[in-house]
Design a protein around this motif. Sequence first.
Motif, PDB file in Angstrom:
ATOM      1  N   VAL A   1      49.704  35.492   4.644  1.00 47.45           N
ATOM      2  CA  VAL A   1      48.951  34.444   3.955  1.00 47.45           C
ATOM      3  C   VAL A   1      47.829  35.093   3.134  1.00 47.45           C
ATOM      4  CG1 VAL A   1      47.510  32.403   4.229  1.00 47.45           C
ATOM      5  CG2 VAL A   1      49.466  32.779   5.765  1.00 47.45           C
ATOM      6  N   SER A   2      47.742  34.708   1.879  1.00 43.35           N
ATOM      7  CA  SER A   2      46.645  35.126   1.026  1.00 43.35           C
ATOM      8  C   SER A   2      45.996  33.867   0.452  1.00 43.35           C
ATOM      9  CB  SER A   2      47.146  36.059  -0.087  1.00 43.35           C
ATOM     10  OG  SER A   2      46.064  36.519  -0.885  1.00 43.35           O
ATOM     11  N   SER A   3      45.174  34.034  -0.560  1.00 39.53           N
ATOM     12  CA  SER A   3      44.523  32.864  -1.158  1.00 39.53           C
ATOM     13  C   SER A   3      44.258  33.115  -2.634  1.00 39.53           C
ATOM     14  CB  SER A   3      43.200  32.549  -0.456  1.00 39.53           C
ATOM     15  OG  SER A   3      42.214  33.526  -0.784  1.00 39.53           O
ATOM     16  N   THR A   4      44.035  32.029  -3.352  1.00 41.36           N
ATOM     17  CA  THR A   4      43.675  32.148  -4.764  1.00 41.36           C
ATOM     18  C   THR A   4      42.366  32.911  -4.923  1.00 41.36           C
ATOM     19  OG1 THR A   4      42.627  29.962  -4.631  1.00 41.36           O
ATOM     20  CG2 THR A   4      44.900  30.044  -5.411  1.00 41.36           C
ATOM     21  N   ALA A   5      41.447  32.723  -3.977  1.00 38.84           N
ATOM     22  CA  ALA A   5      40.169  33.437  -4.045  1.00 38.84           C
ATOM     23  C   ALA A   5      40.377  34.936  -3.906  1.00 38.84           C
ATOM     24  CB  ALA A   5      39.224  32.933  -2.961  1.00 38.84           C
ATOM     25  N   MET A   6      41.250  35.347  -2.985  1.00 40.38           N
ATOM     26  CA  MET A   6      41.525  36.772  -2.832  1.00 40.38           C
ATOM     27  C   MET A   6      42.177  37.344  -4.084  1.00 40.38           C
ATOM     28  SD  MET A   6      42.766  37.280   1.134  1.00 40.38           S
ATOM     29  CE  MET A   6      42.818  39.052   0.932  1.00 40.38           C
ATOM     30  N   TRP A   7      43.077  36.575  -4.688  1.00 38.09           N
ATOM     31  CA  TRP A   7      43.757  37.021  -5.910  1.00 38.09           C
ATOM     32  C   TRP A   7      42.741  37.257  -7.022  1.00 38.09           C
ATOM     33  CZ3 TRP A   7      44.741  35.352 -10.959  1.00 38.09           C
ATOM     34  CH2 TRP A   7      45.851  35.911 -11.605  1.00 38.09           C
ATOM     35  N   PHE A   8      41.873  36.291  -7.244  1.00 35.32           N
ATOM     36  CA  PHE A   8      40.875  36.446  -8.294  1.00 35.32           C
ATOM     37  C   PHE A   8      39.892  37.566  -7.972  1.00 35.32           C
ATOM     38  CE2 PHE A   8      41.809  32.068  -9.956  1.00 35.32           C
ATOM     39  CZ  PHE A   8      42.014  32.453 -11.280  1.00 35.32           C
ATOM     40  N   ALA A   9      39.493  37.699  -6.705  1.00 34.39           N
ATOM     41  CA  ALA A   9      38.536  38.736  -6.324  1.00 34.39           C
ATOM     42  C   ALA A   9      39.114  40.130  -6.572  1.00 34.39           C
ATOM     43  CB  ALA A   9      38.139  38.578  -4.864  1.00 34.39           C
ATOM     44  N   GLY A  10      40.405  40.284  -6.334  1.00 31.50           N
ATOM     45  CA  GLY A  10      41.044  41.573  -6.569  1.00 31.50           C
ATOM     46  C   GLY A  10      40.962  41.995  -8.025  1.00 31.50           C
ATOM     47  N   PHE A  11      41.281  41.067  -8.925  1.00 31.40           N
ATOM     48  CA  PHE A  11      41.213  41.407 -10.340  1.00 31.40           C
ATOM     49  C   PHE A  11      39.763  41.491 -10.820  1.00 31.40           C
ATOM     50  CE2 PHE A  11      45.676  40.008 -10.194  1.00 31.40           C
ATOM     51  CZ  PHE A  11      46.250  41.123 -10.810  1.00 31.40           C
ATOM     52  N   ALA A  12      38.861  40.756 -10.194  1.00 32.51           N
ATOM     53  CA  ALA A  12      37.439  40.879 -10.547  1.00 32.51           C
ATOM     54  C   ALA A  12      36.948  42.301 -10.301  1.00 32.51           C
ATOM     55  CB  ALA A  12      36.607  39.887  -9.735  1.00 32.51           C
ATOM     56  N   GLU A  13      37.238  42.842  -9.124  1.00 32.92           N
ATOM     57  CA  GLU A  13      36.780  44.196  -8.825  1.00 32.92           C
ATOM     58  C   GLU A  13      37.427  45.207  -9.760  1.00 32.92           C
ATOM     59  OE1 GLU A  13      35.943  47.206  -5.077  1.00 32.92           O
ATOM     60  OE2 GLU A  13      37.097  45.364  -4.727  1.00 32.92           O
TER      61      GLU A  13
ATOM     62  N   SER B   1      37.951  41.158   8.143  1.00 31.71           N
ATOM     63  CA  SER B   1      37.724  42.519   7.647  1.00 31.71           C
ATOM     64  C   SER B   1      37.109  42.426   6.251  1.00 31.71           C
ATOM     65  CB  SER B   1      39.047  43.296   7.603  1.00 31.71           C
ATOM     66  OG  SER B   1      39.989  42.657   6.751  1.00 31.71           O
ATOM     67  N   PRO B   2      36.172  43.347   5.923  1.00 35.01           N
ATOM     68  CA  PRO B   2      35.456  43.246   4.652  1.00 35.01           C
ATOM     69  C   PRO B   2      36.400  43.170   3.445  1.00 35.01           C
ATOM     70  CG  PRO B   2      34.393  44.854   6.062  1.00 35.01           C
ATOM     71  CD  PRO B   2      35.671  44.468   6.743  1.00 35.01           C
ATOM     72  N   GLY B   3      36.169  42.183   2.616  1.00 39.22           N
ATOM     73  CA  GLY B   3      36.978  41.985   1.419  1.00 39.22           C
ATOM     74  C   GLY B   3      38.123  41.019   1.593  1.00 39.22           C
ATOM     75  N   SER B   4      38.441  40.641   2.835  1.00 38.47           N
ATOM     76  CA  SER B   4      39.604  39.774   3.063  1.00 38.47           C
ATOM     77  C   SER B   4      39.191  38.306   3.079  1.00 38.47           C
ATOM     78  CB  SER B   4      40.321  40.177   4.354  1.00 38.47           C
ATOM     79  OG  SER B   4      39.479  40.017   5.469  1.00 38.47           O
ATOM     80  N   GLY B   5      40.103  37.455   3.549  1.00 33.63           N
ATOM     81  CA  GLY B   5      39.991  36.022   3.350  1.00 33.63           C
ATOM     82  C   GLY B   5      38.681  35.372   3.721  1.00 33.63           C
ATOM     83  N   ASN B   6      38.072  35.789   4.841  1.00 34.62           N
ATOM     84  CA  ASN B   6      36.832  35.147   5.280  1.00 34.62           C
ATOM     85  C   ASN B   6      35.600  36.005   5.002  1.00 34.62           C
ATOM     86  OD1 ASN B   6      35.425  32.969   6.398  1.00 34.62           O
ATOM     87  ND2 ASN B   6      35.411  33.875   8.440  1.00 34.62           N
TER      88      ASN B   6
END
Length: 431
Positions: free
Chosen positions: A163-175, A410-415
Amino acid sequence: MSDLLWQKAGVETNAKIMKFLAGDDVLLDREFFLHDIVASKAHVEGLANIGVVSAKESEDLRRELEVLAEDFRAGRFVLDESYEDGHSAIEARLTERLGDAGRRVHTGRSRNDQILVATRLWLKEKLGLLETHCRAIADVCLQRAAQPALPLPGYTHLQRAVVSSTAMWFAGFAEGFVDNAWRARQTAAWIDTNPLGTAAGYGVNLPLDRAHTTQALGFGRMQVSPIYAQLSRGKFEMAAMEALSSAMLDARRLAWDLSLFTTAEFNFVTLPAEYTTGSSIMPNKRNPDVVELLRASYATVAAARCEIEQLLSLPSGYQRDLQFSKGSLFHGVTHGLAALELLPDLLARMQWNEASMRAAIEPAMYATDVAIEQAAAGVPFREAYRAAAQAAQAAGEGRTPESSLAARTSPGSGNDLQLDTLRQRLENLSA
């Protein structure tokens, strides 16, 4: 073609040979022409500082260079095949207007350091645009990552994984684009060195005021060795292309995701209508052509960089082969920047289709959560892994995407997306 700067008495030119030598060089010089004029003004000031031109000649030359720049911008002066290149066009114009004073403008310089300094100024400008575009993309991604997260399947090997999320997807490309912005800035700082005054690669027997031209043109330092000035041609262009390629790699992977996510099979994303086109024969189609060409644009940038690299199998000193680097540089950089400029608006306005994304999350995607929970409770991880694999289809009992993401600490993940950290890195670029 106007009189050639290098023409010798008694030597005739051949039209076919001249056409081959010139190619589209003078047309490409339109892109660098204003930078060439700016550098010429600084050169004139430097000549005045050492008494090669008088104060009156310096004033007249600088005035005519400013008029030439205005005429070029307004279309009153056209750089075309009547000139061998932009450098000769500047000298011809100044000679036409000022006579002998115009003929003095080339004292102490070569067309070699002219194109070096014009290209260097152009590269600094384009790297600034690259940083701006990357920062804009990162900013939009961070804004969207801060919105309520929607569940999104995470894939490895193009297979449903966790399971991932739209927030994780956007955060990945943001970094990724924050890093790309930093790389653009660092590359600009690396190439921020003034080659004007190195002439044809061996200096001249004049005490040129290179400190003045360095300051006047806004360079961070002077490129000291005339030989290295020639060695750096192509090398610095490749560095700029590599910085652009870094951003285009991320753009390509982002575009690949959107290409998949917009298919009927996925149906995770709906694009703004103007980013799609219709089929010429199939009335039911809306094609994600912009996304597909964004995906393909890395190839244009990479090919341009490769062409420059292949030209550099050369000894030291100037070689005419390097003329061909201008076309590659111009086309690669211009196309890459145009592609990146489209991304902020596209990312801001694309819409997630929540129902389809939720429907694609299957029970087995919680198996990793189960294995790690058991390992945290003391079961050796490999035993927990095997047990979770055997009961993968039952792993989702009592679980939801939201509970899975909430437990991902874990740092950077969903929560724990650490968006504040990423935002601070982005804001540091403005400091």
